[in-house]
Scaffold this motif. Structure first.
Motif, PDB file in Angstrom:
ATOM      1  N   LEU A   1       0.850  -1.190   0.000  1.00  0.00           N
ATOM      2  CA  LEU A   1       0.000   0.000   0.000  1.00  0.00           C
ATOM      3  C   LEU A   1       0.881   1.235   0.000  1.00  0.00           C
ATOM      4  O   LEU A   1       1.802   1.357   0.815  1.00  0.00           O
ATOM      5  CB  LEU A   1      -0.905  -0.007   1.234  1.00  0.00           C
ATOM      6  CG  LEU A   1      -1.643   1.295   1.553  1.00  0.00           C
ATOM      7  CD1 LEU A   1      -2.665   1.618   0.468  1.00  0.00           C
ATOM      8  CD2 LEU A   1      -2.330   1.192   2.917  1.00  0.00           C
ATOM      9  N   TYR A   2       0.575   2.155  -0.902  1.00  0.00           N
ATOM     10  CA  TYR A   2       1.274   3.438  -0.967  1.00  0.00           C
ATOM     11  C   TYR A   2       0.275   4.556  -0.660  1.00  0.00           C
ATOM     12  O   TYR A   2      -0.652   4.795  -1.440  1.00  0.00           O
ATOM     13  CB  TYR A   2       1.892   3.649  -2.347  1.00  0.00           C
ATOM     14  CG  TYR A   2       2.900   2.596  -2.738  1.00  0.00           C
ATOM     15  CD1 TYR A   2       4.217   2.666  -2.292  1.00  0.00           C
ATOM     16  CD2 TYR A   2       2.535   1.521  -3.551  1.00  0.00           C
ATOM     17  CE1 TYR A   2       5.152   1.691  -2.645  1.00  0.00           C
ATOM     18  CE2 TYR A   2       3.462   0.547  -3.912  1.00  0.00           C
ATOM     19  CZ  TYR A   2       4.763   0.637  -3.444  1.00  0.00           C
ATOM     20  OH  TYR A   2       5.682  -0.325  -3.796  1.00  0.00           O
ATOM     21  N   GLU A   3       0.462   5.224   0.489  1.00  0.00           N
ATOM     22  CA  GLU A   3      -0.401   6.338   0.864  1.00  0.00           C
ATOM     23  C   GLU A   3       0.209   7.651   0.398  1.00  0.00           C
ATOM     24  O   GLU A   3       1.394   7.730   0.075  1.00  0.00           O
ATOM     25  CB  GLU A   3      -0.619   6.346   2.379  1.00  0.00           C
ATOM     26  CG  GLU A   3      -1.329   5.095   2.889  1.00  0.00           C
ATOM     27  CD  GLU A   3      -1.568   5.114   4.387  1.00  0.00           C
ATOM     28  OE1 GLU A   3      -2.348   5.951   4.860  1.00  0.00           O
ATOM     29  OE2 GLU A   3      -0.937   4.286   5.089  1.00  0.00           O
ATOM     30  N   ASN A   4      -0.622   8.695   0.386  1.00  0.00           N
ATOM     31  CA  ASN A   4      -0.181  10.009  -0.085  1.00  0.00           C
ATOM     32  C   ASN A   4       0.525   9.899  -1.438  1.00  0.00           C
ATOM     33  O   ASN A   4       1.548  10.538  -1.686  1.00  0.00           O
ATOM     34  CB  ASN A   4       0.753  10.668   0.944  1.00  0.00           C
ATOM     35  CG  ASN A   4       0.015  11.062   2.213  1.00  0.00           C
ATOM     36  OD1 ASN A   4      -1.037  11.699   2.145  1.00  0.00           O
ATOM     37  ND2 ASN A   4       0.545  10.666   3.362  1.00  0.00           N
ATOM     38  N   SER A   5      -0.052   9.096  -2.306  1.00  0.00           N
ATOM     39  CA  SER A   5       0.541   8.829  -3.625  1.00  0.00           C
ATOM     40  C   SER A   5      -0.534   8.917  -4.706  1.00  0.00           C
ATOM     41  O   SER A   5      -0.892   7.903  -5.336  1.00  0.00           O
ATOM     42  CB  SER A   5       1.208   7.447  -3.649  1.00  0.00           C
ATOM     43  OG  SER A   5       2.198   7.341  -2.654  1.00  0.00           O
ATOM     44  N   PRO A   6      -1.075  10.119  -4.934  1.00  0.00           N
ATOM     45  CA  PRO A   6      -2.120  10.239  -5.951  1.00  0.00           C
ATOM     46  C   PRO A   6      -1.601   9.942  -7.349  1.00  0.00           C
ATOM     47  O   PRO A   6      -0.517  10.395  -7.734  1.00  0.00           O
ATOM     48  CB  PRO A   6      -2.555  11.709  -5.832  1.00  0.00           C
ATOM     49  CG  PRO A   6      -1.398  12.413  -5.196  1.00  0.00           C
ATOM     50  CD  PRO A   6      -0.772  11.406  -4.284  1.00  0.00           C
ATOM     51  N   VAL A   7      -2.349   9.147  -8.083  1.00  0.00           N
ATOM     52  CA  VAL A   7      -1.994   8.838  -9.466  1.00  0.00           C
ATOM     53  C   VAL A   7      -2.283  10.063 -10.321  1.00  0.00           C
ATOM     54  O   VAL A   7      -3.410  10.569 -10.340  1.00  0.00           O
ATOM     55  CB  VAL A   7      -2.776   7.613  -9.978  1.00  0.00           C
ATOM     56  CG1 VAL A   7      -2.465   7.360 -11.454  1.00  0.00           C
ATOM     57  CG2 VAL A   7      -2.432   6.385  -9.144  1.00  0.00           C
ATOM     58  N   GLN A   8      -1.288  10.540 -11.021  1.00  0.00           N
ATOM     59  CA  GLN A   8      -1.445  11.711 -11.873  1.00  0.00           C
ATOM     60  C   GLN A   8      -1.868  11.335 -13.283  1.00  0.00           C
ATOM     61  O   GLN A   8      -2.571  12.096 -13.947  1.00  0.00           O
ATOM     62  CB  GLN A   8      -0.139  12.505 -11.909  1.00  0.00           C
ATOM     63  CG  GLN A   8       0.263  13.065 -10.541  1.00  0.00           C
ATOM     64  CD  GLN A   8       1.554  13.863 -10.606  1.00  0.00           C
ATOM     65  OE1 GLN A   8       2.363  13.685 -11.502  1.00  0.00           O
ATOM     66  NE2 GLN A   8       1.745  14.750  -9.630  1.00  0.00           N
TER      67      GLN A   8
END
Length: 441
Positions: free
Chosen positions: A210-217
């Protein structure tokens, strides 16, 4: 290439998050990662999909990308009902078609409940996270009473367990004399939604990451794989599951298909449990659609009451503090009507949360491009429907034929919404009309 034009933005923090210790910052994506499956969104749908993928193939490399902190988005703004029965078995009649539809919905909801309760047993979660206490449907008017009686008759036709309560019976549960009747259904599971989704996230084990604070652009197809980019990294995966509900539209997907509606809640400060009779933990949905949901939550420092009502349409997927305050004034009135014995108890928390609806109330599900799967448009009841959609999307992504995949695949396609400005005018008018019909309920 699908490029995000906006990212989730929350104008207030929910009580569920505020009542928990601050979450220890999770891993953020930094650098290039290769995965078998990438999941966009770590809410009910995304984390349920991750769980199911790991069950089906424990060797799968799964990357879950969450724009913010787990629990602080839409999932942590939910009221926590993982229901097992539809609110309406039939709106008009109780023919074969409606019976079949009800059984389909029950299958979806109970699959979601099974995932949650199985995890609770496996990891030893207590009632502060998940509580199989059932739910009540409550009425405060003759119209509501009639609806409850009719609904109980429909449940009897389905062979579903339930118990009708008169005014005294529901008073003994809620401590409120406003309710004129009630209906108890034992199968619903209640969760503290922020605590629950944190617990699901923290249960994930390698090779699920899980990667948090990682919005997909952005994401695009390259050489047979999907390349997802964030500010500081990338994921290359053969398959992608969109589990970001309404925000899938931020990538330009499903234009003209999803209606973005927010609902609002307030929660009181702690009060002495002796001030209110009845049970210390119960949850009630209104007899009439668009009515008021109420939940009593016990704690070591006292009890709290949650009030949820009011709906508003926002095409831009954002609300502000003014919308929350406006709904809060309605909540204060609803609370005062229902619990005069708690005069002087103030609301400590207020918040709003989004739902993604379709015109014909069907999910957006399935393989929309090769290797790109959707589990979006919850149409309300997010804890139940989104969980089931995530499970089904995981199965579909691996080519598993299941009853759940078959159910989701057999829904009609979502209908096109009217163009603007007619959509905004119509949606706002329809919400106001529905709330007016609900009346004091």
């Amino acid at each position: 290439m699908y490029v995000a034009t906006k990212f989730p933005k929350n104008s207030s923090r929910s009580a569920w998050v505020e009542m928990l210790p601050p979450r220890k910052p999770g891993l953020s994506l930094n650098g290039a990662v290769i995965a078998d499956v990438a999941i966009i969104g770590a809410g009910f749908a995304g984390l349920s999909a991750a769980r199911r993928l790991s069950q089906l193939d424990p060797t799968l490399r799964v990357a879950v990308l969450e724009a913010g902190v787990v629990g602080e988005g839409a999932t942590g703004r939910n009221s926590g009902f993982i229901i097992d029965l539809p609110h309406e078995v039939s709106s008009e009649d109780f023919g074969d078609t409606s019976t079949e539809r009800a059984r389909r919905d029950i299958t979806l909801y109970r699959t979601a409940i099974s995932l949650a309760t199985d995890m609770a047993k496996e990891y030893g979660w207590g009632r502060e996270i998940i509580d199989p206490c059932g739910r009540f449907s409550v009425a405060i008017s003759q119209k509501g009473d009639s609806h409850i009686v009719n609904y109980a008759r429909q449940l009897q036709g389905l062979g579903e367990s339930h118990q009708l309560l008169d005014a005294k019976g529901i008073y003994d549960v809620t401590g409120s004399r406003i309710y004129t009747s009630g209906l108890y259904m034992p199968g619903t599971v209640m969760v503290q939604p922020a605590a629950y989704i944190r617990a699901v996230a923290d249960s994930l084990r390698s090779p699920v990451t899980l990667y948090e604070n990682s919005p997909v652009q952005s994401f695009e197809k390259q050489s047979g794989n999907w390349l997802l980019k964030t500010a500081n990294g990338s994921v290359t995966a053969k398959r992608v599951i969109l589990a970001n509900n309404g925000h899938a539209q931020s990538f330009g997907l499903f234009r003209g298909k999803m209606l973005h509606v927010f609902t609002y809640a307030s929660m009181t400060e702690s009060f002495d449990p002796n001030r209110l009779s009845g049970k210390r933990d119960w949850a009630a949905t209104p007899a009439l659609p668009m009515g008021t949901t109420v939940r009593r939550v016990s704690g070591v420092d006292g009890d709290r009451i949650l009030i949820r009502s009011r709906y508003s349409y926002h095409a831009g997927l954002e609300i502000n503090e003014g919308h929350v305050r406006s709904a809060g004034r309605v909540h204060d009135s609803k609370f005062a009507d229902r619990f005069p014995d708690l005069a002087g108890v103030k609301m400590q928390y207020r918040w709003g949360g989004p739902m993604a609806l379709t015109w014909n109330s069907v999910p957006i599900f399935g393989e929309i491009e090769q290797g790109l799967f959707a589990a979006c448009a919850c149409n309300g009841l997010g804890a139940s429907k989104s969980t089931a959609a995530g499970i089904a999307a995981a199965e579909a992504a691996l080519g598993v034929k299941s009853q759940l995949v078959e159910i989701f695949s057999n829904y009609d396609s979502p209908k096109n919404l009217p163009p603007q400005p007619f959509l905004s005018i119509g949606a706002k008018a329809d919400l106001k009309l529905r709330e007016w019909r609900a009346g004091r309920e």
